[in-house]
Design a protein around this motif. Structure first.
Motif, short mmCIF file in Angstrom:
data_model
loop_
_atom_site.label_atom_id
_atom_site.label_comp_id
_atom_site.label_asym_id
_atom_site.label_seq_id
_atom_site.Cartn_x
_atom_site.Cartn_y
_atom_site.Cartn_z
N SER A 148 0.83 -1.20 0.00
CA SER A 148 0.00 0.00 0.00
C SER A 148 0.87 1.25 0.00
O SER A 148 1.92 1.29 0.64
CB SER A 148 -0.91 0.00 1.23
OG SER A 148 -1.60 1.23 1.33
N ARG A 149 0.40 2.29 -0.69
CA ARG A 149 1.08 3.58 -0.69
C ARG A 149 0.51 4.51 0.38
O ARG A 149 0.91 5.66 0.48
CB ARG A 149 0.98 4.22 -2.08
CG ARG A 149 1.71 3.43 -3.15
CD ARG A 149 1.80 4.20 -4.47
NE ARG A 149 2.66 3.50 -5.40
CZ ARG A 149 2.22 2.77 -6.44
NH1 ARG A 149 0.92 2.66 -6.65
NH2 ARG A 149 3.08 2.17 -7.24
N TYR A 150 -0.43 4.00 1.17
CA TYR A 150 -1.00 4.77 2.27
C TYR A 150 -0.13 4.55 3.51
O TYR A 150 0.31 3.42 3.77
CB TYR A 150 -2.44 4.33 2.52
CG TYR A 150 -3.23 5.27 3.38
CD1 TYR A 150 -3.48 6.57 2.97
CD2 TYR A 150 -3.72 4.86 4.62
CE1 TYR A 150 -4.20 7.44 3.76
CE2 TYR A 150 -4.45 5.73 5.41
CZ TYR A 150 -4.70 7.02 4.98
OH TYR A 150 -5.40 7.89 5.77
N PRO A 151 0.14 5.60 4.28
CA PRO A 151 1.11 5.50 5.39
C PRO A 151 0.81 4.40 6.40
O PRO A 151 1.73 3.82 6.98
CB PRO A 151 1.04 6.89 6.04
CG PRO A 151 0.58 7.80 4.96
CD PRO A 151 -0.33 6.99 4.11
N THR A 152 -0.47 4.11 6.65
CA THR A 152 -0.81 3.10 7.64
C THR A 152 -0.64 1.68 7.11
O THR A 152 -0.72 0.71 7.88
CB THR A 152 -2.26 3.26 8.12
OG1 THR A 152 -3.13 3.04 7.01
CG2 THR A 152 -2.49 4.65 8.70
N GLY A 153 -0.43 1.57 5.79
CA GLY A 153 -0.32 0.25 5.19
C GLY A 153 -1.66 -0.35 4.80
O GLY A 153 -1.72 -1.45 4.23
N GLU A 154 -2.75 0.37 5.10
CA GLU A 154 -4.08 -0.13 4.74
C GLU A 154 -4.32 0.04 3.24
O GLU A 154 -3.78 0.93 2.59
CB GLU A 154 -5.14 0.64 5.51
CG GLU A 154 -5.15 0.37 7.01
CD GLU A 154 -6.09 1.29 7.75
OE1 GLU A 154 -7.03 0.79 8.39
OE2 GLU A 154 -5.87 2.51 7.67
N LYS A 155 -5.16 -0.84 2.71
CA LYS A 155 -5.60 -0.76 1.33
C LYS A 155 -7.08 -0.38 1.30
O LYS A 155 -7.75 -0.35 2.35
CB LYS A 155 -5.36 -2.10 0.62
CG LYS A 155 -3.89 -2.49 0.59
CD LYS A 155 -3.69 -3.88 0.02
CE LYS A 155 -2.21 -4.26 0.11
NZ LYS A 155 -1.95 -5.63 -0.32
#
Length: 243
Positions: A148-155
């Protein structure tokens, strides 16, 4: 004959996706219908090539009327394909886009993203939930190993209320050209369109089950189509920004 091979593989994948996702489709259809019968809108969003799904279900002959596409032109290919990809990965932009549209608590936002790993679709889902919207994603769980490219790693699949898995193969292309050692010809659009229109059919069937008349556009090329559509346009033009 490789073109026929593509058609055969693609249609087989589409049928399998519909069969495996029907429970989720029915759940999504019921939630969307509950909102629409209270004069809500179905909001839809997608970046890059996923923007074409918004086109498919908006202002479409044979399609539902109360659909509000979130057309953010900076994320569309016609304003620069490279720029579109960069903006899809950019943090902090989604809330400003959503604030520019008329949404209400209890409505639904349907988000299209094949990989579900980029920041903008993820943030759009989170921003919508903060506003009290139910969120549905059409995404491929075959990207489970993608980072994921979101900081939290969430998709995207991790932050929405309902996931409809398009089952698009990772990388999208499905044909192997052996001499060139190239895999080519994408299938995500066909899978997404099939699942999307299956969902739309179930929403319209909810109206039927309630003995209600579904708001559906008629082709303007048919006799009486323009006149009937005018009634819908007058009702929804004040809320649907793109009309």
């Amino acid at each position: 004959m490789i073109g026929k091979q593509y058609a055969s593989q693609a249609l087989d994948l589409a049928l399998k996706a519909v069969d495996s996702q029907y429970e989720q489709i029915l759940s999504a259809a019921n939630i969307i219908y509950d909102s629409l019968k209270k004069d809500g809108l179905l909001h839809v969003f997608g970046c890059g090539h996923s923007h074409i799904f918004m086109e498919e279900c908006f202002y479409r002959a044979g399609g539902l009327v109360p659909v509000n596409p979130i057309f953010e032109t900076s994320t569309m290919l016609h304003e620069g394909a490279i720029k579109s990809s960069l903006i899809e990965r950019m943090m902090g932009y989604a809330p400003f886009i959503l604030d520019n549209y008329n949404t209400k608590k209890g409505e639904v936002l349907l988000i299209f993203s094949t990989s579900g790993i980029n920041s903008l679709p993820i943030e759009m889902a989170l921003a919508a939930k903060e506003k009290g919207l139910t969120t549905i994603a059409m995404t491929s769980l075959n990207y489970k190993d993608a980072v994921s490219r979101y900081p939290t790693g969430e998709k995207l699949c991790d932050v929405v209320d309902i996931v409809i898995d398009t089952q698009t193969p990772c990388g999208d292309a499905i044909l192997d050209f052996e001499k060139s050692n190239v895999r080519a010809i994408p299938v995500s659009s066909l899978l997404g369109m099939t699942l999307l229109n299956t969902l739309m059919a179930e929403i319209i069937d909810c109206y039927e089950a309630d003995n209600a008349s579904p708001p559906v556009f008629i082709s303007g090329n048919l006799e009486g189509g323009l006149e009937r559509n005018k009634v819908y346009l007058e009702k929804y033009q004040f809320r649907v920004k793109a009309l």
